[in-house]
Motif scaffolding. Structure first.
Motif, PDB file in Angstrom:
ATOM      1  N   LEU A 182       4.082  -8.008 -12.324  1.00 24.77           N
ATOM      2  CA  LEU A 182       5.355  -7.398 -12.117  1.00 24.77           C
ATOM      3  C   LEU A 182       5.657  -6.454 -11.054  1.00 24.77           C
ATOM      4  O   LEU A 182       6.590  -6.146 -10.536  1.00 24.77           O
ATOM      5  N   PHE A 183       4.275  -6.148 -10.225  1.00 24.04           N
ATOM      6  CA  PHE A 183       4.264  -5.324  -9.055  1.00 24.04           C
ATOM      7  C   PHE A 183       4.803  -6.118  -8.107  1.00 24.04           C
ATOM      8  O   PHE A 183       5.629  -5.942  -7.227  1.00 24.04           O
ATOM      9  N   THR A 231       2.969   5.807  -2.815  1.00 25.74           N
ATOM     10  CA  THR A 231       3.988   6.661  -3.106  1.00 25.74           C
ATOM     11  C   THR A 231       4.295   6.807  -4.714  1.00 25.74           C
ATOM     12  O   THR A 231       4.560   8.230  -5.144  1.00 25.74           O
ATOM     13  N   ALA A 232       4.018   5.970  -5.469  1.00 24.32           N
ATOM     14  CA  ALA A 232       4.212   5.715  -6.585  1.00 24.32           C
ATOM     15  C   ALA A 232       2.900   6.828  -7.307  1.00 24.32           C
ATOM     16  O   ALA A 232       2.991   7.303  -8.532  1.00 24.32           O
ATOM     17  N   ASN A 233       1.989   6.819  -6.635  1.00 22.02           N
ATOM     18  CA  ASN A 233       0.554   7.405  -7.194  1.00 22.02           C
ATOM     19  C   ASN A 233       0.147   8.429  -6.295  1.00 22.02           C
ATOM     20  O   ASN A 233      -1.158   8.013  -5.505  1.00 22.02           O
ATOM     21  N   ILE A 281       0.691  -1.001  -0.048  1.00 26.01           N
ATOM     22  CA  ILE A 281      -0.069   0.033  -0.086  1.00 26.01           C
ATOM     23  C   ILE A 281       0.782   1.139  -0.166  1.00 26.01           C
ATOM     24  O   ILE A 281       0.636   2.327  -0.850  1.00 26.01           O
ATOM     25  N   LEU A 282       1.776   1.443   0.809  1.00 29.45           N
ATOM     26  CA  LEU A 282       2.809   2.350   0.854  1.00 29.45           C
ATOM     27  C   LEU A 282       3.690   2.574  -0.769  1.00 29.45           C
ATOM     28  O   LEU A 282       3.673   3.625  -1.027  1.00 29.45           O
ATOM     29  N   ASP A 283       3.774   1.589  -1.010  1.00 32.25           N
ATOM     30  CA  ASP A 283       4.705   1.639  -2.418  1.00 32.25           C
ATOM     31  C   ASP A 283       3.522   2.154  -3.444  1.00 32.25           C
ATOM     32  O   ASP A 283       4.110   3.151  -4.401  1.00 32.25           O
ATOM     33  N   LEU A 284       2.380   1.840  -3.346  1.00 32.31           N
ATOM     34  CA  LEU A 284       1.419   2.197  -4.329  1.00 32.31           C
ATOM     35  C   LEU A 284       1.109   3.467  -4.194  1.00 32.31           C
ATOM     36  O   LEU A 284       0.971   4.281  -5.307  1.00 32.31           O
ATOM     37  N   GLU A 286       3.524   2.317 -10.706  1.00 30.48           N
ATOM     38  CA  GLU A 286       2.899   3.643 -11.001  1.00 30.48           C
ATOM     39  C   GLU A 286       1.782   3.227 -12.106  1.00 30.48           C
ATOM     40  O   GLU A 286       1.033   4.220 -12.327  1.00 30.48           O
ATOM     41  N   CYS A 287       1.856   2.148 -12.734  1.00 25.22           N
ATOM     42  CA  CYS A 287       0.802   1.937 -13.840  1.00 25.22           C
ATOM     43  C   CYS A 287      -0.518   1.264 -13.229  1.00 25.22           C
ATOM     44  O   CYS A 287      -1.262   0.432 -14.160  1.00 25.22           O
TER      45      CYS A 287
END
Length: 297
Positions: free
Chosen positions: A186-187, A91-93, A86-89, A273-274
């Motif tokens: 890939l995530f 941060t990217a968005n 969740i943190l990674d998503l 990011e996608c």
């Protein structure tokens, strides 16, 4: 993260007459996932459809498997992986809304040959915003991938959140499903390397240009009732009485990761990011790089 261990132990210990009530208690926190069923679902059917262990499963085998999940710290590991994901998503968005999550880990049915052999102890679903179900049989292979499995479903959950991609069962295409699987794998790869790839897809399927071309031929197929063969493969299609299309198990995952990887390489973006990038954008950039074109169906 639902503490499902105690609930599953209660199911194991209950009388046949109590099975329905104990199953309901296991699944009740997921009621919102079945908002589309008038009056609510039949929880024994839900449990069976999600390949949860059956009343007739060998008792000692279930006891041992629950013990393996407990010893592997499965619930805490999934919870930690989702928190980091969740943190990674986010941060990217920075502008994306992450849904509140209810997550259920279920022990699968060792008497189901398709579950144990063809899809190698894993069935999971994260396509309805706010809910994730992960059904596993605790082989070393599955236990080694618990975090990656959770991240895969998290990516789906955010993609199909209210502010993400709309999944209309009548109009959605195989292309959307295939790209979603590629992005989700890939995530997970971003965080866990090779463990991120869905394990019931063989290396031969992943590398096969014939598989890639065949999946590409079905990208415009519309209506999710026809997706099983194109994404999961012929063996699963036959299980549900659907028409095979000449594809091995997990073909859509294999093609999806190759197509999405080509898109990520071309755009220098990440799968995080996608998370809500339209499938059409991915295909328009990736397919020419792979020497492929979409076939009109």
């Amino acid at each position: 993260m639902i503490d499902s261990l105690a609930r599953m132990q209660a199911m194991l210990d209950c009388s046949p007459e109590q099975w329905l009530e104990e199953t309901r208690q296991l699944w009740e926190p997921m009621r919102g996932m079945y908002f589309f069923i008038p009056g609510g679902p039949d929880w024994t059917v839900v449990h069976s459809q999600n390949l949860g262990f059956s009343q007739g499963a060998p008792r000692q085998q279930i006891i041992n498997a629950l013990g393996k999940l407990k010893d592997a710290d499965a619930w805490n590991r999934v919870n930690r992986a989702l928190s980091q994901g969740i943190l990674d998503l986010a941060t990217a968005n920075p502008h994306i809304l992450i849904p509140d999550l209810t997550v259920l880990l279920v022990l699968g049915d060792p008497t189901n040959q398709h579950f144990m052999d063809e899809i190698r102890g894993l069935s999971a679903f994260g396509g309805i915003s706010g809910y994730i179900v992960i059904t596993v049989w605790p082989t070393d292979e599955v236990l080694g991938r618990l975090e990656a499995i959770a991240l895969h479903e998290l990516h789906h959950n955010v993609r199909y959140s209210p502010h993400g991609v709309v999944w209309d069962p009548q109009t959605v295409t195989v292309a959307e499903h295939v790209i979603a699987e590629g992005l989700a794998d890939l995530f997970a790869v971003q965080s866990y390397g090779q463990r991120g790839y869905t394990h019931f897809v063989t290396d031969q399927t992943r590398s096969s240009n014939d598989v890639l071309r065949r999946v590409t031929e079905g990208l415009d197929v519309t209506g999710m009732q026809d997706f099983v063969a194109w994404v999961l493969g012929d063996a699963t299609a036959r299980l549900y009485g659907l028409q095979p299309v000449g594809l091995p198990t997990g073909a859509g995952y294999a093609a999806g990761t190759r197509i999405v990887q080509a898109y990520l390489d071309a755009t220098c973006r990440t799968a995080a990011e996608c998370v809500i990038t339209p499938a059409s954008e991915v295909l328009d950039i990736a397919l020419p790089r792979l020497g492929l074109t979409k076939h009109e169906c």
